[in-house]
Write an enzyme that holds these catalytic residues in place. Structure first.
Site, PDB file in Angstrom:
ATOM      1  N   LYS A 208      26.696  -0.676 -12.318  1.00  0.00           N
ATOM      2  CA  LYS A 208      26.034  -0.220 -13.904  1.00  0.00           C
ATOM      3  C   LYS A 208      26.840   0.491 -14.121  1.00  0.00           C
ATOM      4  CE  LYS A 208      21.809  -2.768 -12.842  1.00  0.00           C
ATOM      5  NZ  LYS A 208      19.653  -2.197 -12.662  1.00  0.00           N
ATOM      6  N   ASP A 288      15.753  -5.395  -3.863  1.00  0.00           N
ATOM      7  CA  ASP A 288      15.873  -5.394  -5.139  1.00  0.00           C
ATOM      8  C   ASP A 288      14.936  -6.192  -5.818  1.00  0.00           C
ATOM      9  OD1 ASP A 288      17.181  -4.230  -7.084  1.00  0.00           O
ATOM     10  OD2 ASP A 288      17.959  -5.995  -7.519  1.00  0.00           O
TER      11      ASP A 288
END
Length: 345
Positions: A208, A288
């Site tokens: 990210k 997650d």
């Protein structure tokens, strides 16, 4: 150096007493045995420095004893006591079994002392070498542990890079690591695999760093094009970590690439199905997603624990591996404890 430990095995008490008398001039403490089976058990459990053994004994002769003892110990010197009448084949068999030296009956005290002293000298150097080897191994283990600790610390720092763009990600990363560890443990993975996954899982979103903040922090639903850019974080994370020698970083590359795959094949980036998805990825998919549901994000409010659990169950066999879902639900009390203990870090 302290006295050497010796054992003497003979079914004749007089022979044992005679040998012990001769040994008084030597730095050895002798334990006598008339039962070779008991002697073998004790010798294997408590390594002696030298063994004296007769050939002819009930239950187990000297050669049989040596063969069994050498399966566990190849270093301890063994002296076999034989009679003059014993044939050459017995001596050859004893040598093949692993005997070190022979004494002929009737035992000559001077010869006994000379041969034993020579073997004890050899044993002394064996012990010195063993001590140095243990010391060296201890130093190697300490150095290795320091390297691992530094590597683990580095990985935790790398995992926190995501925090630079998303203030919610830091706590999320740690909770996901503990959820993953819990699942890996329940799945029966080895301690090493569990440890690797614990640290590798903290790198699942490292890709990210290449995702624009306008997309990461967008308060509404992403457009098709924006979502395509978002999906690239899986591939980017893999590219960052793949060409490394560290087992943690290699595992991290697998985690980064596969944690958004769905078992029905509709995930990204590869569209893998079921067991095509690496087990690390299947574990991370649950850990997650579950924690993301419990977390407040720019585009959503927090879900309750029960709502998040219900979603995991609903997606069993669709998004998530069925076996892992069952394990996760079975440990929901521990899952809740992890979330509560790390929520306010």
């Amino acid at each position: 150096m302290d006295n050497f430990k010796a054992i003497s095995i003979d079914d004749n008490h007089i022979n044992l007493m005679l040998l012990q008398k001769y040994a008084r001039k030597l730095p050895i403490d002798i334990a006598n045995y008339t039962d070779p089976v008991k002697a073998l058990s004790d010798a294997c459990a408590n390594e002696p420095d030298i063994i004296f053994i007769d050939y002819m004994m009930p239950e187990m002769n000297g050669i049989e004893f040596i063969r069994e003892f050498r399966k566990q110990n190849s270093n301890t010197p063994i002296i076999m006591v034989t009679a003059v009448s014993d044939d050459q084949k017995i001596k050859i068999d004893a040598l093949e079994a692993g005997v070190t030296d022979f004494l002929i009956k009737p035992i000559n005290s001077i010869e006994f002392i000379a041969r034993t002293r020579n073997l004890l000298e050899m044993r002394k150097f064996q012990r010195i070498v063993q001590d140095k080897a243990l010391l060296l191994q201890e130093e190697v283990n300490k150095a290795t542990q320091k390297i691992l600790e530094r590597e683990e610390e580095t990985i935790m720092v790398l995992g926190k890079i995501s925090e630079l763009k998303d203030i919610e990600t830091g706590h999320h990363i740690l909770r996901v690591a503990y959820y993953s560890k819990l699942l890996a443990t329940e799945l029966g993975m080895s301690e090493e695999e569990i440890q690797v996954l614990f640290y590798a899982s903290q790198l699942h979103d490292i890709g990210k760093v290449g995702t624009p903040e306008t997309i990461l922090l967008k308060p509404g639903k992403l457009t098709f094009d924006e979502f395509e850019i978002m999906k690239q974080h899986a591939v980017n994370g893999y590219k960052i970590l793949k060409n490394t020698s560290s087992k943690y970083l290699k595992a991290g590359s697998i985690v980064a690439l596969s944690h958004h795959e769905w078992v029905n094949g509709t995930g990204y980036p590869k569209g893998q199905k079921n067991k095509e998805i690496p087990v690390y990825g299947r574990i991370l998919a649950i850990a997650d997603c579950f924690d993301a549901l419990l977390s407040k994000r720019p585009y959503k409010e927090r879900w309750s624990f029960d709502e998040a659990m219900a979603y995991i169950v609903h997606e069993k066999g669709i998004h998530f591996d069925s076996e892992l879902v069952d394990l996760f639900i079975a440990k929901k009390d521990e899952v809740k404890k992890i979330g509560e203990s790390l929520m306010d870090l």
